[in-house]
Design a protein around this motif. Structure first.
Motif, PDB file in Angstrom:
ATOM      1  N   GLU A   1      59.871 -18.227 -97.647  1.00 12.59           N
ATOM      2  CA  GLU A   1      60.205 -17.081 -98.446  1.00 12.59           C
ATOM      3  C   GLU A   1      61.633 -17.264 -99.089  1.00 12.59           C
ATOM      4  O   GLU A   1      61.844 -16.555-100.110  1.00 12.59           O
ATOM      5  CB  GLU A   1      60.388 -15.778 -97.332  1.00 12.59           C
ATOM      6  CG  GLU A   1      60.752 -14.618 -98.057  1.00 12.59           C
ATOM      7  CD  GLU A   1      60.636 -13.490 -96.976  1.00 12.59           C
ATOM      8  OE1 GLU A   1      61.159 -12.358 -97.352  1.00 12.59           O
ATOM      9  OE2 GLU A   1      60.065 -13.694 -95.836  1.00 12.59           O
TER      10      GLU A   1
ATOM     11  N   ALA B   1      62.390 -16.713-102.901  1.00 14.68           N
ATOM     12  CA  ALA B   1      63.552 -15.553-103.237  1.00 14.68           C
ATOM     13  C   ALA B   1      64.424 -16.339-104.325  1.00 14.68           C
ATOM     14  O   ALA B   1      65.035 -15.976-105.216  1.00 14.68           O
ATOM     15  CB  ALA B   1      64.040 -15.225-102.204  1.00 14.68           C
TER      16      ALA B   1
ATOM     17  N   LYS C   1      62.850 -17.132-107.817  1.00 17.31           N
ATOM     18  CA  LYS C   1      62.866 -16.029-108.606  1.00 17.31           C
ATOM     19  C   LYS C   1      64.095 -15.458-108.984  1.00 17.31           C
ATOM     20  O   LYS C   1      64.280 -14.973-110.258  1.00 17.31           O
ATOM     21  CB  LYS C   1      62.028 -14.735-107.855  1.00 17.31           C
ATOM     22  CG  LYS C   1      60.526 -14.986-107.498  1.00 17.31           C
ATOM     23  CD  LYS C   1      60.090 -13.897-106.766  1.00 17.31           C
ATOM     24  CE  LYS C   1      58.615 -13.806-106.779  1.00 17.31           C
ATOM     25  NZ  LYS C   1      58.213 -12.332-106.013  1.00 17.31           N
TER      26      LYS C   1
ATOM     27  N   TYR D   1      61.033 -10.450-113.031  1.00 10.83           N
ATOM     28  CA  TYR D   1      62.003 -11.126-112.110  1.00 10.83           C
ATOM     29  C   TYR D   1      62.959 -10.185-111.308  1.00 10.83           C
ATOM     30  O   TYR D   1      63.659 -10.622-110.653  1.00 10.83           O
ATOM     31  CB  TYR D   1      62.442 -12.338-112.540  1.00 10.83           C
ATOM     32  CG  TYR D   1      61.303 -13.365-112.931  1.00 10.83           C
ATOM     33  CD1 TYR D   1      60.835 -13.971-112.008  1.00 10.83           C
ATOM     34  CD2 TYR D   1      61.276 -13.991-114.338  1.00 10.83           C
ATOM     35  CE1 TYR D   1      59.764 -14.890-112.248  1.00 10.83           C
ATOM     36  CE2 TYR D   1      60.473 -14.759-114.424  1.00 10.83           C
ATOM     37  CZ  TYR D   1      59.746 -15.258-113.412  1.00 10.83           C
ATOM     38  OH  TYR D   1      58.381 -16.176-113.881  1.00 10.83           O
TER      39      TYR D   1
ATOM     40  N   SER E   1      60.983  -7.699-107.725  1.00  8.00           N
ATOM     41  CA  SER E   1      61.437  -8.452-106.865  1.00  8.00           C
ATOM     42  C   SER E   1      62.923  -8.047-106.283  1.00  8.00           C
ATOM     43  O   SER E   1      63.367  -8.830-105.425  1.00  8.00           O
ATOM     44  CB  SER E   1      61.708  -9.843-107.166  1.00  8.00           C
ATOM     45  OG  SER E   1      60.363 -10.384-107.431  1.00  8.00           O
ATOM     46  N   SER E   2      63.398  -6.906-106.889  1.00  9.76           N
ATOM     47  CA  SER E   2      64.649  -6.675-106.392  1.00  9.76           C
ATOM     48  C   SER E   2      65.115  -6.239-104.790  1.00  9.76           C
ATOM     49  O   SER E   2      66.049  -6.847-104.526  1.00  9.76           O
ATOM     50  CB  SER E   2      65.091  -5.461-107.191  1.00  9.76           C
ATOM     51  OG  SER E   2      64.214  -4.350-106.765  1.00  9.76           O
TER      52      SER E   2
ATOM     53  N   SER F   1      63.572  -7.769-102.403  1.00 12.15           N
ATOM     54  CA  SER F   1      63.721  -9.183-101.723  1.00 12.15           C
ATOM     55  C   SER F   1      64.996  -9.752-101.869  1.00 12.15           C
ATOM     56  O   SER F   1      65.597 -10.479-101.048  1.00 12.15           O
ATOM     57  CB  SER F   1      62.637 -10.113-102.216  1.00 12.15           C
ATOM     58  OG  SER F   1      62.643 -10.390-103.490  1.00 12.15           O
ATOM     59  N   TYR F   2      65.686  -9.784-103.363  1.00 12.31           N
ATOM     60  CA  TYR F   2      66.794 -10.349-103.294  1.00 12.31           C
ATOM     61  C   TYR F   2      67.871  -9.524-102.413  1.00 12.31           C
ATOM     62  O   TYR F   2      68.868 -10.163-101.961  1.00 12.31           O
ATOM     63  CB  TYR F   2      67.173 -10.317-104.759  1.00 12.31           C
ATOM     64  CG  TYR F   2      66.262 -10.689-105.869  1.00 12.31           C
ATOM     65  CD1 TYR F   2      65.668 -11.839-105.723  1.00 12.31           C
ATOM     66  CD2 TYR F   2      66.063  -9.933-107.213  1.00 12.31           C
ATOM     67  CE1 TYR F   2      65.005 -12.165-106.536  1.00 12.31           C
ATOM     68  CE2 TYR F   2      65.328 -10.577-108.030  1.00 12.31           C
ATOM     69  CZ  TYR F   2      64.614 -11.865-107.875  1.00 12.31           C
ATOM     70  OH  TYR F   2      63.960 -12.265-108.802  1.00 12.31           O
TER      71      TYR F   2
END
Length: 168
Positions: A21, A25, A28, A66, A70-71, A73-74
């Protein structure tokens, strides 16, 4: 639970195990930074980076892929703060307001260098890069295109681009 990943923009996370993961992260996130640099660039540079295809659509899709998808997870990984996410969400909303048939001129590649809405995008992307501390990066890339010869001439059948972030 939030992590605080160490992120090196010049490292090729694509060479890591992306089933982990944290590696995914970071990979990405590097793609998001690449997208922001593309969005902040001149229209000529944008077309050069994107290559053959619909430049405006590709930039919008890359941002959606991107950031939009995915925000969170960042944020969980400690790569983005709430303040940074809010600024990125403003850019996301700007794209969303122009999606579909809401602003066909915005998505017209022939107007990329003259449409003032793209100047707004360039400014927003530049400001976000500064907020993130990545304003001193640029994109290098290698590209390969495959062609086939037809009775109407040469036709592109594939394009491969490998990008990397480097210090200016």
């Amino acid at each position: 639970m939030s992590l605080k990943l160490k992120f090196d923009p010049e490292y090729d996370y694509g060479q890591t195990d992306l089933s982990v993961e944290e590696n995914l992260a970071c990979w990405k996130f590097a793609q998001l930074i690449t997208t922001l640099i593309t969005l902040s660039s001149s229209s000529d540079r944008q077309a050069e980076i994107i290559g053959i295809g619909a430049t405006c659509d590709e930039m919008g899709e890359d941002f959606h892929s991107y950031f939009t998808l995915s925000s969170r997870s960042y944020h969980r990984a400690g790569l983005l703060s709430e303040k940074e996410i809010l600024e990125l969400e403003k850019l996301d909303a700007y794209f969303e307001e122009r999606s579909g048939n809401n602003s066909p001129d915005f998505w017209d590649d022939f107007l990329l260098d003259t449409n003032p809405e793209w100047d707004v995008v360039r400014t927003k992307a530049t400001n976000i890069l500064q907020l993130l501390g990545f304003q001193d990066l640029t994109i290098d890339f290698d590209r390969k295109e495959d062609y086939e010869i037809t009775d109407k001439g040469k036709r592109v059948v594939g394009q491969w681009t490998k990008t990397r972030l480097v210090k200016k």
